[in-house]
Design a protein around this motif. Structure first.
Motif, PDB file in Angstrom:
ATOM      1  N   GLY A  87       0.794  -1.477  -0.159  1.00  0.00           N
ATOM      2  CA  GLY A  87       0.015  -0.445   0.120  1.00  0.00           C
ATOM      3  C   GLY A  87       0.792   1.226   0.137  1.00  0.00           C
ATOM      4  O   GLY A  87       0.318   2.200  -0.123  1.00  0.00           O
ATOM      5  N   GLY A  88       2.421   1.252  -0.313  1.00  0.00           N
ATOM      6  CA  GLY A  88       3.806   2.175   0.130  1.00  0.00           C
ATOM      7  C   GLY A  88       3.908   3.178  -1.032  1.00  0.00           C
ATOM      8  O   GLY A  88       3.109   1.751  -2.347  1.00  0.00           O
ATOM      9  N   ILE A  89       4.327   4.024  -1.964  1.00  0.00           N
ATOM     10  CA  ILE A  89       4.503   4.411  -3.135  1.00  0.00           C
ATOM     11  C   ILE A  89       6.419   4.616  -2.821  1.00  0.00           C
ATOM     12  O   ILE A  89       6.460   4.945  -1.382  1.00  0.00           O
ATOM     13  CB  ILE A  89       3.711   4.934  -3.287  1.00  0.00           C
ATOM     14  CG1 ILE A  89       3.955   5.318  -5.141  1.00  0.00           C
ATOM     15  CG2 ILE A  89       4.298   6.279  -2.760  1.00  0.00           C
ATOM     16  CD1 ILE A  89       4.007   4.210  -6.127  1.00  0.00           C
ATOM     17  N   ASP A  90       7.025   4.411  -3.901  1.00  0.00           N
ATOM     18  CA  ASP A  90       8.667   4.809  -3.607  1.00  0.00           C
ATOM     19  C   ASP A  90       9.254   6.015  -4.594  1.00  0.00           C
ATOM     20  O   ASP A  90       9.151   4.691  -6.011  1.00  0.00           O
ATOM     21  CB  ASP A  90       9.473   3.750  -3.534  1.00  0.00           C
ATOM     22  CG  ASP A  90      10.906   4.407  -3.202  1.00  0.00           C
ATOM     23  OD1 ASP A  90      10.688   5.333  -2.575  1.00  0.00           O
ATOM     24  OD2 ASP A  90      11.630   3.545  -2.281  1.00  0.00           O
ATOM     25  N   LEU A  91       8.890   7.159  -5.131  1.00  0.00           N
ATOM     26  CA  LEU A  91       9.447   8.191  -5.482  1.00  0.00           C
ATOM     27  C   LEU A  91      10.827   8.022  -5.848  1.00  0.00           C
ATOM     28  O   LEU A  91      11.090   9.204  -6.742  1.00  0.00           O
ATOM     29  CB  LEU A  91       8.403   9.645  -5.664  1.00  0.00           C
ATOM     30  CG  LEU A  91       7.092   9.516  -5.832  1.00  0.00           C
ATOM     31  CD1 LEU A  91       6.276  10.214  -5.609  1.00  0.00           C
ATOM     32  CD2 LEU A  91       6.385   8.803  -6.344  1.00  0.00           C
ATOM     33  N   SER A  92      11.329   7.357  -5.046  1.00  0.00           N
ATOM     34  CA  SER A  92      12.976   8.320  -4.742  1.00  0.00           C
ATOM     35  C   SER A  92      14.118   7.167  -5.560  1.00  0.00           C
ATOM     36  O   SER A  92      15.204   7.299  -5.208  1.00  0.00           O
ATOM     37  CB  SER A  92      13.526   8.426  -3.658  1.00  0.00           C
ATOM     38  OG  SER A  92      13.378   7.117  -2.468  1.00  0.00           O
ATOM     39  N   VAL A  93      13.423   5.767  -5.993  1.00  0.00           N
ATOM     40  CA  VAL A  93      14.529   4.978  -6.441  1.00  0.00           C
ATOM     41  C   VAL A  93      15.527   5.655  -7.511  1.00  0.00           C
ATOM     42  O   VAL A  93      16.324   4.780  -7.162  1.00  0.00           O
ATOM     43  CB  VAL A  93      13.550   3.613  -6.813  1.00  0.00           C
ATOM     44  CG1 VAL A  93      12.381   3.094  -5.931  1.00  0.00           C
ATOM     45  CG2 VAL A  93      13.073   3.859  -7.813  1.00  0.00           C
ATOM     46  N   GLY A  94      15.222   6.157  -8.440  1.00  0.00           N
ATOM     47  CA  GLY A  94      15.897   6.886  -9.669  1.00  0.00           C
ATOM     48  C   GLY A  94      17.142   7.921  -8.734  1.00  0.00           C
ATOM     49  O   GLY A  94      17.764   7.073  -9.030  1.00  0.00           O
ATOM     50  N   ALA A  95      16.242   8.752  -8.003  1.00  0.00           N
ATOM     51  CA  ALA A  95      17.907   9.165  -7.561  1.00  0.00           C
ATOM     52  C   ALA A  95      18.350   8.139  -6.412  1.00  0.00           C
ATOM     53  O   ALA A  95      19.691   8.972  -7.015  1.00  0.00           O
ATOM     54  CB  ALA A  95      16.747   9.938  -6.441  1.00  0.00           C
ATOM     55  N   ILE A  96      18.140   7.648  -5.578  1.00  0.00           N
ATOM     56  CA  ILE A  96      18.717   6.673  -5.375  1.00  0.00           C
ATOM     57  C   ILE A  96      19.828   5.526  -5.502  1.00  0.00           C
ATOM     58  O   ILE A  96      20.838   5.842  -4.901  1.00  0.00           O
ATOM     59  CB  ILE A  96      18.307   5.582  -4.076  1.00  0.00           C
ATOM     60  CG1 ILE A  96      17.145   6.551  -3.048  1.00  0.00           C
ATOM     61  CG2 ILE A  96      19.002   4.533  -3.590  1.00  0.00           C
ATOM     62  CD1 ILE A  96      16.013   5.278  -2.093  1.00  0.00           C
ATOM     63  N   VAL A  97      19.849   5.231  -6.651  1.00  0.00           N
ATOM     64  CA  VAL A  97      20.068   4.477  -8.077  1.00  0.00           C
ATOM     65  C   VAL A  97      21.270   5.656  -8.277  1.00  0.00           C
ATOM     66  O   VAL A  97      22.393   5.092  -8.767  1.00  0.00           O
ATOM     67  CB  VAL A  97      19.337   4.047  -9.283  1.00  0.00           C
ATOM     68  CG1 VAL A  97      20.606   3.717 -10.332  1.00  0.00           C
ATOM     69  CG2 VAL A  97      18.921   2.679  -8.988  1.00  0.00           C
ATOM     70  N   ALA A  98      20.687   6.511  -8.534  1.00  0.00           N
ATOM     71  CA  ALA A  98      22.115   7.739  -8.644  1.00  0.00           C
ATOM     72  C   ALA A  98      22.860   8.107  -8.157  1.00  0.00           C
ATOM     73  O   ALA A  98      24.137   7.536  -7.993  1.00  0.00           O
ATOM     74  CB  ALA A  98      20.948   9.230  -9.326  1.00  0.00           C
ATOM     75  N   LEU A  99      22.522   8.112  -6.609  1.00  0.00           N
ATOM     76  CA  LEU A  99      23.232   8.661  -5.608  1.00  0.00           C
ATOM     77  C   LEU A  99      24.394   7.873  -5.276  1.00  0.00           C
ATOM     78  O   LEU A  99      25.359   7.068  -5.538  1.00  0.00           O
ATOM     79  CB  LEU A  99      22.479   9.101  -4.105  1.00  0.00           C
ATOM     80  CG  LEU A  99      23.640   9.137  -3.073  1.00  0.00           C
ATOM     81  CD1 LEU A  99      24.383  10.438  -3.347  1.00  0.00           C
ATOM     82  CD2 LEU A  99      22.793  10.124  -2.134  1.00  0.00           C
ATOM     83  N   ALA A 100      23.469   6.187  -5.222  1.00  0.00           N
ATOM     84  CA  ALA A 100      24.018   4.697  -4.641  1.00  0.00           C
ATOM     85  C   ALA A 100      25.906   5.146  -6.227  1.00  0.00           C
ATOM     86  O   ALA A 100      26.438   4.111  -5.599  1.00  0.00           O
ATOM     87  CB  ALA A 100      23.677   3.792  -5.270  1.00  0.00           C
ATOM     88  N   SER A 101      25.315   5.361  -7.377  1.00  0.00           N
ATOM     89  CA  SER A 101      26.264   4.529  -8.136  1.00  0.00           C
ATOM     90  C   SER A 101      27.214   6.009  -8.705  1.00  0.00           C
ATOM     91  O   SER A 101      28.451   5.860  -8.946  1.00  0.00           O
ATOM     92  CB  SER A 101      25.764   4.420  -9.476  1.00  0.00           C
ATOM     93  OG  SER A 101      24.638   6.441  -9.916  1.00  0.00           O
TER      94      SER A 101
END
Length: 339
Positions: A87-101
């Motif tokens: 029932g949640g949502i995560d709009l930050s996954v793309g930004a987290i991938v960028a930061l981690a990379s």
């Protein structure tokens, strides 16, 4: 006086007929129809690619490329499927991938070699997931707002780390995984990682208590709480899982591109959400399917590849994706009303 046990009743209080099929059969039937529908769409796309560019699309290297590109967003989508199912949502996954990379490809990190890059990518992803989970589960923030804030913060930090420049990877053991010599029986290492993540995700969602709790929280959080499930802790774990998937995806992207950029993962959140939704995961929560999500990823990646081979503009590609999303949702609603 002999007492007779009352006959079992369904959720409406009625006694089901002797020949009535159990509820799980209806759910299984709907899941099968959805899967077959997605396989049909994927087959049509492959047919279109084979007709328009037979020599290029059906070439082994191109098919390997499609699967490799699907692997990165596919790993992110597995984590997103769990979050949406709850029932949640995560709009930050793309930004987290960028930061981690970018964090994993700094000069200081690369001095620690393969292990340093992998560890940094994963720990940054998990750290961001921890922040999201704490804000949502224990800070009582709406997932949309919390992850939107993480999106902005992670993108900003990634830009600050790189200063807008591309960070080139110089560690041979990382770069070698992207070479054809690293393929096992013609399968790229990135695809094998994606397959392992998918299998584990499927088993966790469908065969473990954690998966059942995820579905229960998404279906009715209050009922889940009354049943003894620690809803806040479960939500925390789910965002940790999403962050872990983002960290793994960031490492795969580093292998694929040989670099770290603050623009990595652009619109991954939209692609992951779309793939999960057309795969059969309910945006409102309570139902999720890893198999459908993976098929959704393959459909979108195949569309991108066909459009690239035919030199078609990206705006037309986005329109086609939107049409497929709408068609898939309509098919699912039709299936739900007739089964």
């Amino acid at each position: 006086m002999t007492q007779h046990a009352s006959p079992p009743r369904d959720s409406t209080g009625k006694v089901p007929s002797a020949g009535a099929p159990p509820a799980w059969r209806g759910l299984t039937a709907r899941a099968d129809v959805r899967t077959l529908s997605l396989l049909g769409v994927l087959a049509v796309l492959i047919l279109i690619g084979g007709i328009t560019k037979p020599d290029e699309f059906l070439d082994t290297r191109n098919l390997q490329l499609v699967l490799t590109q699907a692997s990165v967003i596919g790993v992110v989508t597995v984590g997103m499927t769990f979050v949406i199912t709850s029932g949640g949502i995560d709009l930050s996954v793309g930004a987290i991938v960028a930061l981690a990379s970018v964090w994993a490809t700094t000069v200081a990190t690369q001095e620690y070699g393969f292990g340093g890059i992998l560890f940094t990518a994963v720990i940054v992803g998990v750290g961001c997931g921890l922040v999201n989970g704490m804000l949502i589960a224990y800070g009582a923030m709406v997932p949309f707002i919390a992850t939107l804030a993480m999106l902005a913060s992670a993108r900003g930090l990634a830009l600050q780390i790189t200063d807008g420049k591309t960070q080139i990877v110089t560690v041979p053991s990382v770069l070698d995984l992207g070479e054809r010599d690293a393929y096992v029986l013609g399968i790229p290492p990135l695809v094998m990682v994606f397959a392992v993540v998918t299998i584990i995700g499927w088993l966790v969602l469908n065969r473990t208590t954690f998966g059942r709790r995820t579905v229960a929280v998404g279906g009715n959080a209050e009922a889940a709480r009354l049943a003894g499930i620690d809803v806040r802790r479960q939500r925390l774990y789910l965002y940790l899982l999403s962050g872990l998937c983002c960290g793994i995806a960031a490492f795969l992207l580093i292998i694929l591109s040989g670099s770290g950029q603050n623009t990595n993962g652009n619109l991954y959140e939209l692609d992951a959400i779309a793939a999960a939704i057309i795969g059969g995961t309910l945006l409102s929560g309570g139902r999720g399917t890893i198999t459908g999500s993976v098929l959704g990823v393959l459909i979108f990646t195949t569309i991108t590849n066909i459009f690239a081979l035919n030199n078609l503009q990206s705006d037309v590609q986005q329109i086609a994706k939107g049409a497929i999303i709408v068609a898939a949702v309509l098919v699912q609603r039709r299936t739900a009303s007739t089964t």
